[in-house]
Design a protein around this motif. Structure first.
Motif, PDB file in Angstrom:
ATOM      1  N   ASN A 149       0.828  -1.209   0.000  1.00 15.17           N
ATOM      2  CA  ASN A 149       0.000   0.000   0.000  1.00 15.17           C
ATOM      3  C   ASN A 149       0.857   1.251   0.000  1.00 15.17           C
ATOM      4  OD1 ASN A 149      -2.356   1.542   0.097  1.00 15.17           O
ATOM      5  ND2 ASN A 149      -2.379   1.537   2.332  1.00 15.17           N
ATOM      6  N   ASN A 150       1.958   1.183   0.713  1.00  8.54           N
ATOM      7  CA  ASN A 150       2.841   2.349   0.767  1.00  8.54           C
ATOM      8  C   ASN A 150       3.440   2.635  -0.605  1.00  8.54           C
ATOM      9  OD1 ASN A 150       4.506   4.361   2.321  1.00  8.54           O
ATOM     10  ND2 ASN A 150       6.144   3.058   1.530  1.00  8.54           N
ATOM     11  N   ILE A 151       3.773   1.576  -1.337  1.00  2.76           N
ATOM     12  CA  ILE A 151       4.314   1.783  -2.689  1.00  2.76           C
ATOM     13  C   ILE A 151       3.276   2.475  -3.579  1.00  2.76           C
ATOM     14  CG2 ILE A 151       5.125   0.584  -4.745  1.00  2.76           C
ATOM     15  CD1 ILE A 151       6.334  -1.533  -2.887  1.00  2.76           C
ATOM     16  N   LEU A 152       1.997   2.001  -3.497  1.00  2.00           N
ATOM     17  CA  LEU A 152       0.945   2.601  -4.325  1.00  2.00           C
ATOM     18  C   LEU A 152       0.658   4.043  -3.903  1.00  2.00           C
ATOM     19  CD1 LEU A 152      -1.518  -0.417  -4.543  1.00  2.00           C
ATOM     20  CD2 LEU A 152       0.122   0.355  -6.268  1.00  2.00           C
ATOM     21  N   ARG A 153       0.619   4.274  -2.612  1.00  2.00           N
ATOM     22  CA  ARG A 153       0.357   5.630  -2.122  1.00  2.00           C
ATOM     23  C   ARG A 153       1.475   6.585  -2.518  1.00  2.00           C
ATOM     24  NH1 ARG A 153      -1.125   5.956   4.035  1.00  2.00           N
ATOM     25  NH2 ARG A 153      -1.403   8.124   3.368  1.00  2.00           N
ATOM     26  N   LYS A 154       2.698   6.094  -2.482  1.00  2.00           N
ATOM     27  CA  LYS A 154       3.812   6.944  -2.876  1.00  2.00           C
ATOM     28  C   LYS A 154       3.753   7.248  -4.374  1.00  2.00           C
ATOM     29  CE  LYS A 154       7.896   6.620  -1.227  1.00  2.00           C
ATOM     30  NZ  LYS A 154       9.238   6.159  -0.847  1.00  2.00           N
ATOM     31  N   GLU A 155       3.372   6.252  -5.154  1.00  2.00           N
ATOM     32  CA  GLU A 155       3.226   6.518  -6.584  1.00  2.00           C
ATOM     33  C   GLU A 155       2.113   7.543  -6.826  1.00  2.00           C
ATOM     34  OE1 GLU A 155       2.546   2.845  -8.508  1.00  2.00           O
ATOM     35  OE2 GLU A 155       4.625   2.121  -8.282  1.00  2.00           O
ATOM     36  N   GLN A 156       1.001   7.388  -6.091  1.00  4.12           N
ATOM     37  CA  GLN A 156      -0.101   8.337  -6.229  1.00  4.12           C
ATOM     38  C   GLN A 156       0.319   9.729  -5.793  1.00  4.12           C
ATOM     39  OE1 GLN A 156      -3.497   7.430  -3.809  1.00  4.12           O
ATOM     40  NE2 GLN A 156      -4.920   8.580  -5.098  1.00  4.12           N
ATOM     41  N   THR A 158       3.317  10.906  -5.706  1.00  2.69           N
ATOM     42  CA  THR A 158       4.308  11.410  -6.656  1.00  2.69           C
ATOM     43  C   THR A 158       3.621  11.977  -7.896  1.00  2.69           C
ATOM     44  OG1 THR A 158       5.898   9.748  -5.864  1.00  2.69           O
ATOM     45  CG2 THR A 158       6.353  10.780  -7.981  1.00  2.69           C
ATOM     46  N   ASN A 159       2.586  11.280  -8.336  1.00  2.00           N
ATOM     47  CA  ASN A 159       1.825  11.795  -9.484  1.00  2.00           C
ATOM     48  C   ASN A 159       1.150  13.131  -9.145  1.00  2.00           C
ATOM     49  OD1 ASN A 159       2.547   9.574 -10.997  1.00  2.00           O
ATOM     50  ND2 ASN A 159       0.727   8.394 -10.429  1.00  2.00           N
ATOM     51  N   ARG A 160       0.593  13.209  -7.942  1.00  2.00           N
ATOM     52  CA  ARG A 160      -0.028  14.462  -7.528  1.00  2.00           C
ATOM     53  C   ARG A 160       1.011  15.569  -7.449  1.00  2.00           C
ATOM     54  NH1 ARG A 160      -4.029  12.449  -2.612  1.00  2.00           N
ATOM     55  NH2 ARG A 160      -5.551  11.329  -3.964  1.00  2.00           N
ATOM     56  N   LEU A 161       2.176  15.231  -6.949  1.00  2.00           N
ATOM     57  CA  LEU A 161       3.231  16.234  -6.866  1.00  2.00           C
ATOM     58  C   LEU A 161       3.625  16.698  -8.262  1.00  2.00           C
ATOM     59  CD1 LEU A 161       5.282  17.827  -5.170  1.00  2.00           C
ATOM     60  CD2 LEU A 161       6.818  15.848  -5.325  1.00  2.00           C
ATOM     61  N   ARG A 162       3.696  15.734  -9.178  1.00  2.00           N
ATOM     62  CA  ARG A 162       4.054  16.113 -10.546  1.00  2.00           C
ATOM     63  C   ARG A 162       2.961  16.977 -11.173  1.00  2.00           C
ATOM     64  NH1 ARG A 162       7.865  17.705 -13.761  1.00  2.00           N
ATOM     65  NH2 ARG A 162       7.549  17.080 -15.952  1.00  2.00           N
ATOM     66  N   ALA A 236       1.463  21.255  -0.633  1.00  3.72           N
ATOM     67  CA  ALA A 236       0.622  20.238  -0.006  1.00  3.72           C
ATOM     68  C   ALA A 236       0.951  18.844  -0.534  1.00  3.72           C
ATOM     69  CB  ALA A 236      -0.856  20.567  -0.248  1.00  3.72           C
ATOM     70  N   ALA A 237       1.243  18.753  -1.845  1.00  2.00           N
ATOM     71  CA  ALA A 237       1.615  17.461  -2.424  1.00  2.00           C
ATOM     72  C   ALA A 237       2.935  16.961  -1.853  1.00  2.00           C
ATOM     73  CB  ALA A 237       1.678  17.578  -3.937  1.00  2.00           C
ATOM     74  N   GLN A 238       3.894  17.870  -1.678  1.00  2.00           N
ATOM     75  CA  GLN A 238       5.173  17.482  -1.069  1.00  2.00           C
ATOM     76  C   GLN A 238       4.974  17.022   0.376  1.00  2.00           C
ATOM     77  OE1 GLN A 238       7.551  21.008  -1.621  1.00  2.00           O
ATOM     78  NE2 GLN A 238       8.141  20.454  -3.736  1.00  2.00           N
ATOM     79  N   ILE A 239       4.120  17.805   1.089  1.00  2.00           N
ATOM     80  CA  ILE A 239       3.846  17.416   2.481  1.00  2.00           C
ATOM     81  C   ILE A 239       3.164  16.053   2.539  1.00  2.00           C
ATOM     82  CG2 ILE A 239       2.490  18.023   4.517  1.00  2.00           C
ATOM     83  CD1 ILE A 239       2.966  20.971   3.826  1.00  2.00           C
ATOM     84  N   GLU A 240       2.225  15.845   1.605  1.00  2.00           N
ATOM     85  CA  GLU A 240       1.520  14.559   1.577  1.00  2.00           C
ATOM     86  C   GLU A 240       2.484  13.423   1.266  1.00  2.00           C
ATOM     87  OE1 GLU A 240      -2.243  12.420  -0.739  1.00  2.00           O
ATOM     88  OE2 GLU A 240      -1.552  14.431  -1.320  1.00  2.00           O
ATOM     89  N   LEU A 241       3.429  13.662   0.336  1.00  2.00           N
ATOM     90  CA  LEU A 241       4.405  12.618   0.013  1.00  2.00           C
ATOM     91  C   LEU A 241       5.265  12.271   1.216  1.00  2.00           C
ATOM     92  CD1 LEU A 241       5.662  10.792  -2.135  1.00  2.00           C
ATOM     93  CD2 LEU A 241       7.183  12.698  -2.755  1.00  2.00           C
ATOM     94  N   ASN A 242       5.709  13.313   1.923  1.00  2.00           N
ATOM     95  CA  ASN A 242       6.489  13.069   3.139  1.00  2.00           C
ATOM     96  C   ASN A 242       5.635  12.419   4.221  1.00  2.00           C
ATOM     97  OD1 ASN A 242       8.777  14.207   1.941  1.00  2.00           O
ATOM     98  ND2 ASN A 242       8.242  16.280   2.650  1.00  2.00           N
ATOM     99  N   ALA A 243       4.379  12.837   4.282  1.00  2.00           N
ATOM    100  CA  ALA A 243       3.496  12.285   5.307  1.00  2.00           C
ATOM    101  C   ALA A 243       3.236  10.802   5.072  1.00  2.00           C
ATOM    102  CB  ALA A 243       2.173  13.048   5.333  1.00  2.00           C
ATOM    103  N   ILE A 244       3.231  10.413   3.791  1.00  2.00           N
ATOM    104  CA  ILE A 244       3.023   8.988   3.489  1.00  2.00           C
ATOM    105  C   ILE A 244       4.137   8.151   4.101  1.00  2.00           C
ATOM    106  CG2 ILE A 244       3.038   7.300   1.613  1.00  2.00           C
ATOM    107  CD1 ILE A 244       1.510   9.330  -0.066  1.00  2.00           C
ATOM    108  N   ASP A 245       5.400   8.563   3.928  1.00  2.00           N
ATOM    109  CA  ASP A 245       6.525   7.829   4.533  1.00  2.00           C
ATOM    110  C   ASP A 245       6.425   7.810   6.050  1.00  2.00           C
ATOM    111  OD1 ASP A 245       7.629   7.158   2.121  1.00  2.00           O
ATOM    112  OD2 ASP A 245       8.864   8.974   2.000  1.00  2.00           O
ATOM    113  N   ASN A 246       6.105   8.990   6.637  1.00  2.00           N
ATOM    114  CA  ASN A 246       5.989   9.037   8.094  1.00  2.00           C
ATOM    115  C   ASN A 246       4.856   8.141   8.592  1.00  2.00           C
ATOM    116  OD1 ASN A 246       8.094  10.894   8.201  1.00  2.00           O
ATOM    117  ND2 ASN A 246       6.696  12.659   8.048  1.00  2.00           N
ATOM    118  N   ASP A 247       3.717   8.207   7.891  1.00  2.00           N
ATOM    119  CA  ASP A 247       2.598   7.357   8.279  1.00  2.00           C
ATOM    120  C   ASP A 247       2.931   5.887   8.098  1.00  2.00           C
ATOM    121  OD1 ASP A 247      -0.293   7.057   9.014  1.00  2.00           O
ATOM    122  OD2 ASP A 247      -0.354   6.167   7.002  1.00  2.00           O
TER     123      ASP A 247
END
Length: 450
Positions: A149-156, A158-162, A236-247
């Motif tokens: 799930n973490n891999i998929l969330r990070k891909e998602q 990352t796409n949002r960040l892009r 917000a996308a960067q924060i979300e990407l970092n938050a995914i790793d922390n979560d």
């Protein structure tokens, strides 16, 4: 009269009246005594040249050659109370036969269903360990799912960040375009105002131009607002990407903590199950120790603990048993001065108690009623009696030992040494010299000469 004169008076004078003189005259009996004395001296000279077998004599007793064939005592492994005897003194028992039954005297083992209940505890702990094992597997599956799930969330993310980065780029272009439009609109408004002042444009055209300028100005503000909003979305996308790793790390830490806790509980349950299994086995073996069994084939010789209801301690002696079919040997003790004369393989003659014998220690060939033996072991240290123990077994080249011979019977041993003349043995004994060393080579040479 001395009768030393040439004048012989024997025929002229009668000596029959003189008893002392008659007794001094030589007779035939005196000549016989002289001859006997000479023959005796000749026989003595011949006798001292006869062969004599040197020997070392010592007392001992009959025992068994192997330590496991000697009389032994049977001990109780556990403490208990005597409940029933199955044998009596003198009975023959086979290995594994029940000798007596004892009961428990410790309150830890009074429960008649101790084994069944202990087995239930073992089963419960085993099931508990299996439950924790399943929990560990479930936690492992959850951890694997979190990783996926973490891999998929990070891909998602990352796409949002892009997408946010592209939107910022697009809004920045629109903002630049709005600024250009604003600058152009401002210049057009100034020219329209100049034309209005010169009367080249109508007031209506000027107001229309002014309205368009206001639209351009509003578009500039909206473009700037959109740019700032896009930048906020990027952040917000960067924060979300970092938050995914922390979560993910938080969830992983929690899941691993629960998994390790389940593993710890599993190991504790397995250790407890193993301990209970060990305890169950001990209980099972202890139940078997209530029956005192014969360690080997033999005869019951003496009951040390007697009666019914008598309590015995752990390791207490209960009875003694004499093994059957033991290979007999004689345990004899020699003085330290005679120890160097003995070696394994030396011949020994025995006089056993209860078997009459005629013994000539120096001429073993003439002895009758003795039995042959051979030295097999000699101790390297002196015993409590300051003598060395010598172990002798039956000589296969001699007549077998008596069938009725029992362990503990007395034995008078005569260890045979070297063959020497009698005069040498007398001379050695008078001077206190030790006997000659026995060598097998000399013994064989003597036999060949004979």
């Amino acid at each position: 009269m001395l009768n030393i004169s040439r004048n012989n008076v024997e025929k002229k004078v009668s000596f029959e009246g003189f008893k002392s003189l008659v007794m001094s005259e030589p007779t035939d009996q005196s000549k016989k005594r002289v001859r006997v004395l000479l023959w005796f001296m000749l026989g003595t000279v011949l006798f001292i040249f006869l062969p004599w077998t040197q020997n070392v004599r010592s007392n001992g007793y009959v025992t068994a050659l192997r330590p496991d064939q000697r009389p032994q005592t049977v001990h109780s492994i556990i403490a208990g109370r005597i409940e029933k005897w199955y044998v009596s003194e003198g009975d023959y028992v086979s290995k594994g036969d029940t000798i007596l039954l004892i009961s428990e005297i410790k309150d830890d083992y009074f429960d008649p269903q101790l084994l069944e209940r202990t087995q239930l505890q073992v089963d419960a702990k085993v099931l508990s360990a299996k439950s924790y094992e399943q929990k560990v597997k479930a936690q492992q599956i959850q951890i694997d799912a979190l990783r996926a799930n973490n891999i998929l969330r990070k891909e998602q993310a990352t796409n949002r960040l892009r997408m946010a980065e592209l939107k910022v780029t697009s809004d920045s272009i629109r903002f630049e375009q709005a600024k250009v439009n604003y600058s152009i609109g401002e210049q057009q408004l100034v020219r329209a105002e100049e034309l209005l002042e010169k009367g080249l444009r109508s007031l209506t055209d000027f107001e229309t131009r002014k309205l368009r300028f206001q639209e351009v100005q509003a578009n500039l503000i909206a473009s700037e607002n959109n740019l700032l909003s896009s930048r906020n979305e990027l952040i917000a996308a960067q924060i979300e990407l970092n938050a995914i790793d922390n979560d993910f790390r938080d969830r992983m830490a929690k899941a691993e903590s629960e998994m390790y806790s389940a593993m710890s509980s599993q190991f504790d349950s397995e250790a407890a199950a193993t301990k209970l299994s060990n305890q169950f086995t001990n209980y099972e073996f202890r139940a078997g120790f209530r029956h005192i069994l014969a360690p080997q084939d033999g005869y019951i010789t003496q009951a040390i603990q007697v009666g019914i209801g008598e309590t015995i301690k752990e390791g207490a002696q209960i009875l003694s048993i004499l093994p059957a079919d033991a290979q007999l040997a004689v345990e004899m003790f020699v003085e330290p001065v005679d120890l160097p004369l003995l070696r394994p393989g030396n011949k020994v003659r025995f006089i056993f108690d209860g078997w009459p014998a005629i013994v000539f220690s120096g001429w073993p060939q003439l002895s009758n009623g003795t039995f042959g033996g051979k030295v097999v072991a000699i101790d390297n240290f002196a015993g409590p009696n300051n003598k060395y123990r010598v172990l002798v077994v039956e000589d296969p080249e001699e007549d077998p030992w008596p069938y009725a011979l029992k362990i503990g019977s007395g034995a008078d041993g005569i260890a045979l040494l070297n063959d020497v003349p009698i005069w040498y043995e007398i001379w050695r004994q008078l001077n206190g010299f030790p006997a000659d060393y026995y060598t097998r080579k000399e013994k064989l040479a003597n036999k060949n000469n004979k």
